[in-house]
Design a protein around this motif. Structure first.
Motif, PDB file in Angstrom:
ATOM      1  N   LEU A 122      25.878  54.280  22.538  1.00  0.00           N
ATOM      2  CA  LEU A 122      24.451  54.420  22.242  1.00  0.00           C
ATOM      3  C   LEU A 122      23.826  53.054  21.977  1.00  0.00           C
ATOM      4  CD1 LEU A 122      21.964  56.199  21.731  1.00  0.00           C
ATOM      5  CD2 LEU A 122      22.712  56.393  19.353  1.00  0.00           C
ATOM      6  N   GLN A 123      24.504  52.216  21.223  1.00  0.00           N
ATOM      7  CA  GLN A 123      23.994  50.868  20.956  1.00  0.00           C
ATOM      8  C   GLN A 123      23.886  50.070  22.246  1.00  0.00           C
ATOM      9  OE1 GLN A 123      26.863  49.432  18.131  1.00  0.00           O
ATOM     10  NE2 GLN A 123      25.761  50.247  16.355  1.00  0.00           N
ATOM     11  N   GLN A 124      24.868  50.197  23.120  1.00  0.00           N
ATOM     12  CA  GLN A 124      24.826  49.488  24.402  1.00  0.00           C
ATOM     13  C   GLN A 124      23.660  49.972  25.257  1.00  0.00           C
ATOM     14  OE1 GLN A 124      26.841  46.870  25.392  1.00  0.00           O
ATOM     15  NE2 GLN A 124      27.434  46.965  23.246  1.00  0.00           N
ATOM     16  N   ALA A 125      23.430  51.280  25.276  1.00  0.00           N
ATOM     17  CA  ALA A 125      22.329  51.846  26.055  1.00  0.00           C
ATOM     18  C   ALA A 125      20.983  51.366  25.510  1.00  0.00           C
ATOM     19  CB  ALA A 125      22.400  53.370  26.037  1.00  0.00           C
ATOM     20  N   LYS A 126      20.817  51.392  24.202  1.00  0.00           N
ATOM     21  CA  LYS A 126      19.562  50.909  23.604  1.00  0.00           C
ATOM     22  C   LYS A 126      19.333  49.440  23.931  1.00  0.00           C
ATOM     23  CE  LYS A 126      19.393  53.979  19.577  1.00  0.00           C
ATOM     24  NZ  LYS A 126      19.523  54.015  18.096  1.00  0.00           N
ATOM     25  N   HIS A 127      20.381  48.645  23.838  1.00  0.00           N
ATOM     26  CA  HIS A 127      20.276  47.215  24.145  1.00  0.00           C
ATOM     27  C   HIS A 127      19.840  47.027  25.601  1.00  0.00           C
ATOM     28  CE1 HIS A 127      21.125  42.950  24.229  1.00  0.00           C
ATOM     29  NE2 HIS A 127      21.897  43.148  25.291  1.00  0.00           N
ATOM     30  N   TYR A 128      20.450  47.770  26.514  1.00  0.00           N
ATOM     31  CA  TYR A 128      20.117  47.656  27.935  1.00  0.00           C
ATOM     32  C   TYR A 128      18.660  48.036  28.190  1.00  0.00           C
ATOM     33  CZ  TYR A 128      20.256  48.178  32.968  1.00  0.00           C
ATOM     34  OH  TYR A 128      19.977  48.058  34.305  1.00  0.00           O
ATOM     35  N   ILE A 129      18.212  49.137  27.584  1.00  0.00           N
ATOM     36  CA  ILE A 129      16.841  49.600  27.791  1.00  0.00           C
ATOM     37  C   ILE A 129      15.839  48.570  27.267  1.00  0.00           C
ATOM     38  CG2 ILE A 129      15.152  51.351  27.066  1.00  0.00           C
ATOM     39  CD1 ILE A 129      17.497  53.383  27.228  1.00  0.00           C
ATOM     40  N   LEU A 130      16.121  47.983  26.100  1.00  0.00           N
ATOM     41  CA  LEU A 130      15.221  46.979  25.534  1.00  0.00           C
ATOM     42  C   LEU A 130      15.281  45.659  26.307  1.00  0.00           C
ATOM     43  CD1 LEU A 130      15.797  47.640  21.731  1.00  0.00           C
ATOM     44  CD2 LEU A 130      13.799  48.266  23.108  1.00  0.00           C
TER      45      LEU A 130
END
Length: 132
Positions: A15-23
């Motif tokens: 989830l943290q990786q996905a949020k980082h990618y989206i931002l």
């Protein structure tokens, strides 16, 4: 270490990786989201695509009816997660198909009502002209 993580830790890390990618890459994330929705719609088949488009129209028309607005919200909230993931299995898509059919039927009913009103209006105009 990823292999040493338990399932909850992996979920949190992903989830943290996905949020980082989206931002970090919002344009690419949006492009991927559109592609995932397209995959969801195409997985419905050619009649499903038509039903989905009618359901979108039905959702727009539903804004006047609170019950239909709730139905449109349910469909949107179910389809929304497909922006983040792709569910390749039909079992994830199947529960929403009856609601899509209901919204499509709502659009067809509204469209047929509109057509009938136009026909009545034009037929009443021709009757008035003939009697004058």
């Amino acid at each position: 270490d990823y292999p040493a993580m338990n399932e909850a830790q992996r979920d949190k890390w992903l989830l943290q990786q996905a949020k980082h990618y989206i931002l970090e890459y919002p344009g690419m994330a949006l492009q991927l989201a559109v592609t995932k929705i397209e995959i969801f719609i195409r997985s419905l088949g050619k009649y499903g695509i038509a039903a989905f488009l009618l359901a979108i129209a039905g959702s727009a028309m539903a804004l006047r009816n609170p019950a239909a607005t709730t139905l449109a919200f349910w469909v949107g909230s179910y389809v929304g997660p497909f922006v983040l993931i792709i569910a390749y299995y039909g079992r994830y898509r199947l529960p929403i198909e009856p609601l899509i059919a209901l919204l499509a039927a709502l659009a067809l009913c509204a469209l047929s009502t509109l057509v009938l009103k136009k026909q009545r209006h034009y037929s009443s105009l021709s009757t008035v002209k003939l009697t004058e």
